[in-house]
Design an enzyme around this catalytic site. Structure first.
Site, mmCIF file in Angstrom:
data_model
loop_
_atom_site.group_PDB
_atom_site.id
_atom_site.type_symbol
_atom_site.label_atom_id
_atom_site.label_comp_id
_atom_site.label_asym_id
_atom_site.label_seq_id
_atom_site.Cartn_x
_atom_site.Cartn_y
_atom_site.Cartn_z
ATOM 1 N N ARG A 52 21.961 52.864 47.978
ATOM 2 C CA ARG A 52 22.934 52.981 46.892
ATOM 3 C C ARG A 52 22.753 54.361 46.252
ATOM 4 O O ARG A 52 21.634 54.847 46.099
ATOM 5 C CB ARG A 52 22.723 51.882 45.859
ATOM 6 C CG ARG A 52 22.856 50.480 46.459
ATOM 7 C CD ARG A 52 22.821 49.409 45.385
ATOM 8 N NE ARG A 52 22.782 48.073 45.962
ATOM 9 C CZ ARG A 52 23.840 47.427 46.435
ATOM 10 N NH1 ARG A 52 25.029 48.003 46.387
ATOM 11 N NH2 ARG A 52 23.732 46.219 46.933
ATOM 12 N N ILE A 65 27.413 41.496 56.118
ATOM 13 C CA ILE A 65 27.037 40.205 56.698
ATOM 14 C C ILE A 65 27.857 39.069 56.102
ATOM 15 O O ILE A 65 27.968 38.005 56.697
ATOM 16 C CB ILE A 65 25.528 39.905 56.527
ATOM 17 C CG1 ILE A 65 25.168 39.659 55.052
ATOM 18 C CG2 ILE A 65 24.685 40.987 57.139
ATOM 19 C CD1 ILE A 65 23.817 39.021 54.880
ATOM 20 N N ASP A 66 28.455 39.282 54.917
ATOM 21 C CA ASP A 66 29.224 38.213 54.265
ATOM 22 C C ASP A 66 30.569 37.963 54.932
ATOM 23 O O ASP A 66 31.207 36.947 54.679
ATOM 24 C CB ASP A 66 29.493 38.572 52.793
ATOM 25 C CG ASP A 66 28.217 38.589 51.966
ATOM 26 O OD1 ASP A 66 27.223 38.004 52.424
ATOM 27 O OD2 ASP A 66 28.223 39.184 50.879
ATOM 28 N N GLY A 89 26.485 35.111 50.075
ATOM 29 C CA GLY A 89 27.929 35.023 49.898
ATOM 30 C C GLY A 89 28.301 34.813 48.444
ATOM 31 O O GLY A 89 28.502 33.683 48.014
ATOM 32 N N GLU A 133 25.555 31.362 47.807
ATOM 33 C CA GLU A 133 24.917 31.796 46.555
ATOM 34 C C GLU A 133 25.930 31.937 45.420
ATOM 35 O O GLU A 133 25.578 31.858 44.249
ATOM 36 C CB GLU A 133 24.180 33.115 46.762
ATOM 37 C CG GLU A 133 25.061 34.281 47.166
ATOM 38 C CD GLU A 133 24.279 35.570 47.323
ATOM 39 O OE1 GLU A 133 23.322 35.770 46.561
ATOM 40 O OE2 GLU A 133 24.617 36.372 48.208
ATOM 41 N N HIS A 135 16.730 37.367 52.683
ATOM 42 C CA HIS A 135 17.028 38.543 53.509
ATOM 43 C C HIS A 135 16.683 38.354 54.979
ATOM 44 O O HIS A 135 16.898 39.279 55.782
ATOM 45 C CB HIS A 135 16.336 39.782 52.938
ATOM 46 C CG HIS A 135 17.071 40.337 51.747
ATOM 47 N ND1 HIS A 135 17.050 39.718 50.527
ATOM 48 C CD2 HIS A 135 17.889 41.415 51.609
ATOM 49 C CE1 HIS A 135 17.792 40.396 49.671
ATOM 50 N NE2 HIS A 135 18.320 41.430 50.301
ATOM 51 N N ARG A 178 13.432 48.265 90.403
ATOM 52 C CA ARG A 178 13.035 46.862 90.562
ATOM 53 C C ARG A 178 14.254 45.968 90.346
ATOM 54 O O ARG A 178 15.259 46.393 89.774
ATOM 55 C CB ARG A 178 11.947 46.496 89.541
ATOM 56 C CG ARG A 178 10.666 47.300 89.669
ATOM 57 C CD ARG A 178 9.887 46.949 90.924
ATOM 58 N NE ARG A 178 8.732 47.817 91.118
ATOM 59 C CZ ARG A 178 7.514 47.554 90.651
ATOM 60 N NH1 ARG A 178 7.314 46.447 89.931
ATOM 61 N NH2 ARG A 178 6.512 48.370 90.881
ATOM 62 N N ARG A 206 39.645 32.602 92.433
ATOM 63 C CA ARG A 206 39.252 31.798 91.271
ATOM 64 C C ARG A 206 39.175 32.643 89.999
ATOM 65 O O ARG A 206 38.179 32.634 89.284
ATOM 66 C CB ARG A 206 37.902 31.119 91.527
ATOM 67 C CG ARG A 206 37.917 30.126 92.651
ATOM 68 C CD ARG A 206 36.512 29.749 93.108
ATOM 69 N NE ARG A 206 35.661 29.426 91.998
ATOM 70 C CZ ARG A 206 35.606 28.224 91.382
ATOM 71 N NH1 ARG A 206 36.379 27.244 91.799
ATOM 72 N NH2 ARG A 206 34.788 28.011 90.380
#
Length: 737
Positions: free
Chosen positions: A59, A136-137, A180, A236, A270, A635, A713
């Site tokens: 911020r 994330i909300d 949220g 929340e 968190h 591999r 297919r």
């Protein structure tokens, strides 16, 4: 966020631009100096699998002030930057757009105060801003999903799945608090994906006087039906309709005092922000990052700042200012108790999921049931290989039926089980209640088609008087639907509404761009490939050739290649030849030469199992090893049937629920047609799918005749072409002409 940064950096470089990373968000923009760093191709190798943001975020109070933005403008011009791609929430994007509008005045002030000369600002008269939403909300209007939302949802579901076992063992209730403040997306989606008993979201708050009684009535009804555990999820920002906060403690006290339940509270905090990005977030962030660069290059001084979003499966551009304003209007609507307005500002998918949650959770509510004479007998069958979400779809369909007064039946072990063993069982609420988190197929599945004994199949359809059928499965499920539709002329028992819900990791069913199970498969592949890359990185000089499933459809290989940053992907659609291998080996040589063993990100090549009959996974690895001349090693790795198993991903659980409810509503809507009419009505035998930006129902005969390569297919059209192009561009793989 790291996937977005990687995509922006490499896409910009690919298009001849200079790319810069500004560290610590706007703070770095204000401070300048070493906080602004030019980025090169190898700088972002391996970033897809890293959690958080590697360039930092913070911020910044200074950027909120004009003097801070003035310093930021000077730092941009000093570094030769004329466009900003901002990945953040509505606050970050609002600040960016304000910065753009102030830009001419800021430049004038810098020249007037002799901070910069007129020559220095020449060519920088306009600042281009493009927004990517990292939240994330999932609280941004105009987009179905924000970067990080599904990764957060995955952490929540994983936590609740673990808690679920404890709750069941001790017959306890758990109240889970999730993030949220103004958006209930995480709470609602987690509620659906974990089979929660009740959810509290700010967009549709319960009645202040009644919510305790309503919640306890539902929980008590579930307990009386034999459910041993109780899960309540609280956002929340949960409130009642008088704007009084509803806390996890409030919910716990009610469950203890009114129902006497042993209740615990878990606040996930968190944890929801941590961990590597899940498959869909890697795809979204990458595709949006690439589109953001395209948006910069196509921008003009008069173009409004765009926000890059996604609607269903399509990347979209929306006006940034309007999207932010709509997002803030949700909080205003809630504050004004205009909850209908708040719901309308969320996408239509949100309202559908809320309704689906109610249908699959509320039991014995007579107001939701149809009249007795309209109650149906609906059968559910799984056909094809197991796929994540099959059980969730069966559960949702059964719960919807029971909520509406219909009778759901499960046909166990496919058409073989029906024809040979009369394997029809009525489904009850407690039978399916916990199926949403289970992988595989609880009612059994196989690849056998109804022509195993179509006459006997018709006999049992008639015996049980089915009024509708939902087939959940892959390409065999689609063929079964087509066969039943074609057999209607001889067997009236098949003249019922029949809908196929695609569920296959291959995502090769025509009529849809998304099949249940494909997201679960991609998550399994991402986890597997991340582990393999870690092994490769330890030796510095090793490439793994990974064989993935998918039949003759290259969807899984292509998407996984983009999600794990593979250097090359081989698919059946393009095939493999010596010239292609030669080009890719040269690309490998150059890649190892450029990083000089310093970069610890391992290198991968993905090969679809049907990409070539001659060039097998082992042969490709042998050729690479031979041609490498000891400069690097190769591999093989094969995740095999791990790709089909495991706990279904949240996306597969959610879409299974939503699409299964749509299937049941389709069957209800086509009941008014008579069986004779339905004998020639191709629309009542259909595939449900996601196409473009909406859910569609497409008749099976149309798909079979016009959009299907039956011999291979798979659908005729390859709808993931853009993903393939982006994957190759970001890996630096030379295109073959």
């Amino acid at each position: 966020m790291n996937g977005a940064v990687r995509a922006v950096v490499r896409s910009a470089i690919n298009k001849g631009c200079d790319a810069f990373a500004i560290y610590e968000g706007y703070e770095g923009l204000v401070q300048g100096g070493t906080m602004i760093k030019q980025m090169f191709w190898e700088d972002v190798r391996g970033w897809l699998s890293e959690g958080g943001t590697l360039i930092g975020t913070a911020r910044c109070a200074a950027f909120r002030e004009r003097w801070g933005r003035l310093k930021a403008a000077k730092n941009l011009i000093i570094n030769g930057i004329d466009a900003l791609i901002v990945c953040g929430g509505d606050g970050s994007l609002t600040g960016a757009d304000l910065f753009r509008h102030e830009w001419p005045d800021l430049l004038k002030e810098l020249v007037d105060t002799a901070e910069l000369t007129a020559d220095q600002v020449k060519g920088y008269e306009h600042l281009t801003i493009v927004g990517l939403v990292g939240s994330i909300d999932n609280d941004m209007a105009s987009t179905d999903s924000t970067i990080g939302a599904y990764s957060s949802l995955s952490r929540i579901c994983q936590s609740v799945d673990f808690i679920d076992a404890t709750a069941f063992s001790h017959s306890r209730a758990f109240v889970i608090e999730v993030m949220g403040r103004h958006c209930g997306w995480l709470a609602l989606m987690a509620g659906i994906a974990t089979g929660a008993d009740f959810v509290f979201i700010p967009e549709q708050p319960p009645d202040a006087e009644k919510w305790g009684d309503e919640m306890c009535a539902i929980v008590d009804a579930h307990r009386k039906k034999g459910k041993r555990k109780t899960i309540v999820i609280v956002a929340e920002g949960a409130i009642d309709n008088q704007l009084n906060p509803i806390s996890a403690d409030d919910v716990k006290n009610l469950l203890v005092d009114k129902l006497g339940l042993d209740t615990r509270i878990t606040t996930l905090g968190h944890v929801q922000r941590g961990g590597a990005a899940v498959a869909v977030d890697r795809l979204i962030s990458t595709m949006q990052g690439v589109d953001a660069v395209d948006a910069v290059l196509s921008s003009t001084p008069s173009t409004p700042s765009p926000m890059i979003g996604i609607n269903e499966n399509k990347i979209s551009r929306k006006p940034l200012v309007e999207s932010v304003a709509l997002t803030k209007e949700v909080a205003t609507a809630i504050k004004n108790k205009d909850f209908d307005r708040a719901m309308s500002l969320r996408d239509a998918e949100f309202a559908e999921y809320l309704e689906a949650f109610k249908f699959t959770t509320i039991v014995d509510d007579e107001t939701r049931k149809v009249p007795v004479n309209k109650r149906l007998k609906i059968a559910i069958v799984n056909i094809g290989a197991p796929a994540g979400g099959m059980n969730a779809a069966t559960r949702a369909a059964a719960c919807y039926c029971l909520a509406r007064g219909h009778t759901p039946y499960a046909i166990h072990n496919g058409f073989t089980g029906l024809a040979r063993h009369d394997s029809v069982r009525e489904l009850h609420w407690l039978d399916v209640e916990n199926w949403i988190i289970r992988g595989g197929s609880e009612i059994g599945t196989n690849r056998n088609l109804p022509d195993v004994d179509i006459g006997m199949v018709a006999y049992y359809f008639q015996k049980y008087a089915f009024d509708g059928l939902m087939i959940v499965g892959g390409f065999e499920a689609f063929l079964s639907l087509y066969m039943l539709e074609q057999a209607r002329v001889n067997y009236p028992a098949f003249r019922i509404p029949i809908v196929c819900l695609p569920a296959t990791i291959s995502n090769n069913v025509p009529g849809t761009e998304y099949s249940l199970g494909s997201d679960t498969c991609l998550n399994a592949l991402v986890d597997y490939c991340d582990a393999i890359k870690q092994s490769a990185s330890a030796t510095r000089r090793r490439v793994f050739v990974v064989e993935v499933q998918g039949g003759k459809s290259g969807y899984i290989a292509t998407c996984a290649g983009l999600m794990v940053g593979a250097l090359a992907v081989y698919t059946p659609e393009e095939g493999v030849n010596l010239r292609l291998l030669e080009t890719d080996i040269e690309h490998l040589r150059n890649s190892y030469a450029e990083d000089q063993g310093q970069n610890r990100a391992g290198k991968l090549i993905l090969r679809n199992e049907k990409a070539s009959k001659i060039f097998t996974t082992n042969l490709i690895a042998d050729i690479i090893r031979e041609e490498a001349q000891d400069r690097f090693d190769a591999r093989t790795a094969n995740p095999g049937h791990v790709q089909q198993g495991g706990i279904p991903s949240p996306m597969d659980r959610l879409r299974a629920t939503r699409l299964a409810v749509k299937c049941m509503q389709f069957i209800e809507q086509h009941q008014d047609d008579g069986r004779e009419t339905r004998g020639s009505d191709q629309k009542s035998a259909t595939v449900i799918g996601i196409s473009g930006a909406k859910i569609v129902f497409t008749p099976a005969k149309f798909l079979y005749d016009h959009e299907t390569e039956v011999e291979n297919r798979r659908p005729r059209g390859v709808f993931w072409t853009e993903i393939q192009k982006v994957s190759e561009m970001l890996s630096g793989r030379p295109r073959q002409h």
